[in-house]
Design a protein around this motif. Sequence first.
Motif, PDB file in Angstrom:
ATOM      1  N   TRP A 177       0.829  -1.197   0.000  1.00  0.00           N
ATOM      2  CA  TRP A 177       0.000   0.000   0.000  1.00  0.00           C
ATOM      3  C   TRP A 177       0.870   1.256   0.000  1.00  0.00           C
ATOM      4  CZ3 TRP A 177      -0.782   4.133   3.345  1.00  0.00           C
ATOM      5  CH2 TRP A 177      -1.901   4.929   3.052  1.00  0.00           C
ATOM      6  N   ARG A 178       1.911   1.264   0.845  1.00  0.00           N
ATOM      7  CA  ARG A 178       2.809   2.423   0.885  1.00  0.00           C
ATOM      8  C   ARG A 178       3.524   2.622  -0.442  1.00  0.00           C
ATOM      9  NH1 ARG A 178       5.232   1.417   6.862  1.00  0.00           N
ATOM     10  NH2 ARG A 178       3.586   2.492   7.992  1.00  0.00           N
ATOM     11  N   ARG A 179       3.964   1.534  -1.051  1.00  0.00           N
ATOM     12  CA  ARG A 179       4.631   1.619  -2.355  1.00  0.00           C
ATOM     13  C   ARG A 179       3.673   2.182  -3.399  1.00  0.00           C
ATOM     14  NH1 ARG A 179       6.864  -3.065  -1.610  1.00  0.00           N
ATOM     15  NH2 ARG A 179       5.195  -4.212  -2.601  1.00  0.00           N
ATOM     16  N   ASN A 180       2.426   1.690  -3.406  1.00  0.00           N
ATOM     17  CA  ASN A 180       1.431   2.189  -4.366  1.00  0.00           C
ATOM     18  C   ASN A 180       1.125   3.660  -4.135  1.00  0.00           C
ATOM     19  OD1 ASN A 180       1.210  -0.286  -5.630  1.00  0.00           O
ATOM     20  ND2 ASN A 180      -0.595  -0.917  -4.465  1.00  0.00           N
ATOM     21  N   GLN A 181       1.037   4.073  -2.870  1.00  0.00           N
ATOM     22  CA  GLN A 181       0.807   5.483  -2.567  1.00  0.00           C
ATOM     23  C   GLN A 181       1.977   6.330  -3.040  1.00  0.00           C
ATOM     24  OE1 GLN A 181      -2.499   5.447  -2.124  1.00  0.00           O
ATOM     25  NE2 GLN A 181      -2.197   7.076  -0.651  1.00  0.00           N
ATOM     26  N   SER A 182       3.175   5.848  -2.810  1.00  0.00           N
ATOM     27  CA  SER A 182       4.363   6.588  -3.228  1.00  0.00           C
ATOM     28  C   SER A 182       4.378   6.773  -4.741  1.00  0.00           C
ATOM     29  CB  SER A 182       5.621   5.856  -2.765  1.00  0.00           C
ATOM     30  OG  SER A 182       6.768   6.508  -3.243  1.00  0.00           O
ATOM     31  N   VAL A 183       4.090   5.714  -5.472  1.00  0.00           N
ATOM     32  CA  VAL A 183       4.057   5.797  -6.940  1.00  0.00           C
ATOM     33  C   VAL A 183       2.957   6.758  -7.376  1.00  0.00           C
ATOM     34  CG1 VAL A 183       3.501   4.489  -9.030  1.00  0.00           C
ATOM     35  CG2 VAL A 183       5.084   3.538  -7.348  1.00  0.00           C
ATOM     36  N   ARG A 184       1.814   6.662  -6.739  1.00  0.00           N
ATOM     37  CA  ARG A 184       0.681   7.533  -7.090  1.00  0.00           C
ATOM     38  C   ARG A 184       1.049   9.001  -6.893  1.00  0.00           C
ATOM     39  NH1 ARG A 184      -4.584   7.971  -3.387  1.00  0.00           N
ATOM     40  NH2 ARG A 184      -5.542   9.706  -4.438  1.00  0.00           N
ATOM     41  N   TRP A 185       1.659   9.347  -5.762  1.00  0.00           N
ATOM     42  CA  TRP A 185       2.002  10.733  -5.501  1.00  0.00           C
ATOM     43  C   TRP A 185       3.174  11.182  -6.357  1.00  0.00           C
ATOM     44  CZ3 TRP A 185      -1.659  13.473  -4.008  1.00  0.00           C
ATOM     45  CH2 TRP A 185      -2.604  12.999  -3.102  1.00  0.00           C
ATOM     46  N   ASP A 186       4.106  10.281  -6.641  1.00  0.00           N
ATOM     47  CA  ASP A 186       5.206  10.648  -7.540  1.00  0.00           C
ATOM     48  C   ASP A 186       4.679  10.992  -8.927  1.00  0.00           C
ATOM     49  OD1 ASP A 186       7.166  10.449  -5.654  1.00  0.00           O
ATOM     50  OD2 ASP A 186       7.906   8.490  -6.309  1.00  0.00           O
ATOM     51  N   GLU A 187       3.678  10.251  -9.406  1.00  0.00           N
ATOM     52  CA  GLU A 187       3.092  10.548 -10.715  1.00  0.00           C
ATOM     53  C   GLU A 187       2.411  11.911 -10.700  1.00  0.00           C
ATOM     54  OE1 GLU A 187       0.483   7.253 -11.497  1.00  0.00           O
ATOM     55  OE2 GLU A 187       2.145   5.921 -12.046  1.00  0.00           O
ATOM     56  N   ARG A 188       1.684  12.181  -9.640  1.00  0.00           N
ATOM     57  CA  ARG A 188       1.013  13.490  -9.543  1.00  0.00           C
ATOM     58  C   ARG A 188       2.024  14.615  -9.387  1.00  0.00           C
ATOM     59  NH1 ARG A 188      -4.737  12.964  -6.493  1.00  0.00           N
ATOM     60  NH2 ARG A 188      -5.592  11.433  -7.934  1.00  0.00           N
ATOM     61  N   ARG A 189       3.084  14.370  -8.630  1.00  0.00           N
ATOM     62  CA  ARG A 189       4.129  15.373  -8.445  1.00  0.00           C
ATOM     63  C   ARG A 189       4.795  15.661  -9.798  1.00  0.00           C
ATOM     64  NH1 ARG A 189       6.967  12.933  -4.664  1.00  0.00           N
ATOM     65  NH2 ARG A 189       5.592  13.754  -3.075  1.00  0.00           N
ATOM     66  N   LEU A 190       5.094  14.617 -10.552  1.00  0.00           N
ATOM     67  CA  LEU A 190       5.681  14.792 -11.879  1.00  0.00           C
ATOM     68  C   LEU A 190       4.762  15.647 -12.750  1.00  0.00           C
ATOM     69  CD1 LEU A 190       7.686  14.174 -14.194  1.00  0.00           C
ATOM     70  CD2 LEU A 190       6.399  12.054 -14.566  1.00  0.00           C
ATOM     71  N   ASP A 191       3.472  15.333 -12.743  1.00  0.00           N
ATOM     72  CA  ASP A 191       2.524  16.122 -13.536  1.00  0.00           C
ATOM     73  C   ASP A 191       2.525  17.585 -13.105  1.00  0.00           C
ATOM     74  OD1 ASP A 191       1.793  13.839 -14.949  1.00  0.00           O
ATOM     75  OD2 ASP A 191      -0.039  13.496 -13.775  1.00  0.00           O
ATOM     76  N   ALA A 192       2.556  17.832 -11.796  1.00  0.00           N
ATOM     77  CA  ALA A 192       2.564  19.214 -11.295  1.00  0.00           C
ATOM     78  C   ALA A 192       3.830  19.938 -11.739  1.00  0.00           C
ATOM     79  CB  ALA A 192       2.447  19.226  -9.771  1.00  0.00           C
ATOM     80  N   TYR A 193       4.974  19.256 -11.658  1.00  0.00           N
ATOM     81  CA  TYR A 193       6.239  19.870 -12.060  1.00  0.00           C
ATOM     82  C   TYR A 193       6.230  20.204 -13.553  1.00  0.00           C
ATOM     83  CZ  TYR A 193       8.327  18.382  -7.575  1.00  0.00           C
ATOM     84  OH  TYR A 193       8.634  18.194  -6.261  1.00  0.00           O
ATOM     85  N   VAL A 194       5.747  19.286 -14.361  1.00  0.00           N
ATOM     86  CA  VAL A 194       5.739  19.487 -15.815  1.00  0.00           C
ATOM     87  C   VAL A 194       4.751  20.585 -16.199  1.00  0.00           C
ATOM     88  CG1 VAL A 194       5.125  18.392 -18.009  1.00  0.00           C
ATOM     89  CG2 VAL A 194       6.565  17.171 -16.366  1.00  0.00           C
ATOM     90  N   GLU A 195       3.548  20.566 -15.610  1.00  0.00           N
ATOM     91  CA  GLU A 195       2.555  21.596 -15.932  1.00  0.00           C
ATOM     92  C   GLU A 195       3.060  22.988 -15.551  1.00  0.00           C
ATOM     93  OE1 GLU A 195      -1.087  20.489 -14.017  1.00  0.00           O
ATOM     94  OE2 GLU A 195      -1.363  18.732 -15.307  1.00  0.00           O
ATOM     95  N   PHE A 196       3.724  23.082 -14.423  1.00  0.00           N
ATOM     96  CA  PHE A 196       4.261  24.378 -14.005  1.00  0.00           C
ATOM     97  C   PHE A 196       5.326  24.847 -14.993  1.00  0.00           C
ATOM     98  CE2 PHE A 196       7.192  27.001 -11.421  1.00  0.00           C
ATOM     99  CZ  PHE A 196       6.305  28.013 -11.081  1.00  0.00           C
ATOM    100  N   ALA A 197       6.221  23.946 -15.383  1.00  0.00           N
ATOM    101  CA  ALA A 197       7.272  24.301 -16.343  1.00  0.00           C
ATOM    102  C   ALA A 197       6.663  24.741 -17.668  1.00  0.00           C
ATOM    103  CB  ALA A 197       8.222  23.124 -16.548  1.00  0.00           C
ATOM    104  N   HIS A 198       5.636  24.035 -18.142  1.00  0.00           N
ATOM    105  CA  HIS A 198       4.991  24.418 -19.403  1.00  0.00           C
ATOM    106  C   HIS A 198       4.348  25.794 -19.304  1.00  0.00           C
ATOM    107  CE1 HIS A 198       4.551  20.004 -20.966  1.00  0.00           C
ATOM    108  NE2 HIS A 198       5.781  20.463 -21.047  1.00  0.00           N
ATOM    109  N   ALA A 199       3.689  26.062 -18.172  1.00  0.00           N
ATOM    110  CA  ALA A 199       3.041  27.365 -18.008  1.00  0.00           C
ATOM    111  C   ALA A 199       4.073  28.494 -17.996  1.00  0.00           C
ATOM    112  CB  ALA A 199       2.217  27.379 -16.721  1.00  0.00           C
ATOM    113  N   LEU A 200       5.202  28.261 -17.311  1.00  0.00           N
ATOM    114  CA  LEU A 200       6.240  29.301 -17.295  1.00  0.00           C
ATOM    115  C   LEU A 200       6.848  29.499 -18.677  1.00  0.00           C
ATOM    116  CD1 LEU A 200       8.157  28.801 -13.936  1.00  0.00           C
ATOM    117  CD2 LEU A 200       6.425  30.471 -14.521  1.00  0.00           C
ATOM    118  N   LYS A 201       7.121  28.403 -19.373  1.00  0.00           N
ATOM    119  CA  LYS A 201       7.695  28.524 -20.715  1.00  0.00           C
ATOM    120  C   LYS A 201       6.738  29.262 -21.653  1.00  0.00           C
ATOM    121  CE  LYS A 201      10.946  27.129 -22.332  1.00  0.00           C
ATOM    122  NZ  LYS A 201      12.218  27.796 -22.603  1.00  0.00           N
TER     123      LYS A 201
END
Length: 194
Positions: free
Chosen positions: A33-57
């Motif tokens: 469960w912890r591993r699945n949660q970690s993967v889930r939040w890492d995916e969302r974190r990646l999306d947040a990082y990429v969306e922010f970079a795209h908006a700034l660019k």
Amino acid sequence: MSTLLTQLPALLGVLVGTLGTILATSLADRARWRRNQSVRWDERRLDAYVEFAHALKESHAVALRMTADLRPGSYSHPIDRDEGLARLAESDARRTLVWENLLLLGDEPTVVAGANWRDTIWQVERVARGIVDVQPDIVEMVSRVNEARDIYYRAARHSLGVRGGSVEQSAALRQALLSRPSATPTGGTTGDDG
């Protein structure tokens, strides 16, 4: 009674085995469960990082197009001021929304680096909007944006555990800006960043 005493070790063995199985299964399920949660939040974190970079660019690209006439040798395609201001307003709205995702999901070093990158782009936008009265050293401003972007990507990659060495581009972009025939080290002209 003697039959019970002779079977007692076997019963205790079954009981200990059952408890051990329950405990091992519970620990394995918790770890999964912890591993699945970690993967889930890492995916969302990646999306947040990429969306922010795209908006700034997006904001930065519009600001560069609006300041193309201030930067001889620029590869930016000039844009009409009214259209540019409308696009900046749209990108500001998008950037504000994705900033909230970054605040929610990003770690502290990445959020700080993101704020710094955003602030350096705001400086270029101030020139594009005509808010700045004095002509700044635009080469230096674009170089600071590129350096801030490198710091943001370094922090985001560290946050996500991405390996593979440096992907920094600011030094190469600065050299490319300064090596253009119309650019000078003292500023006043520039091309575009990467």
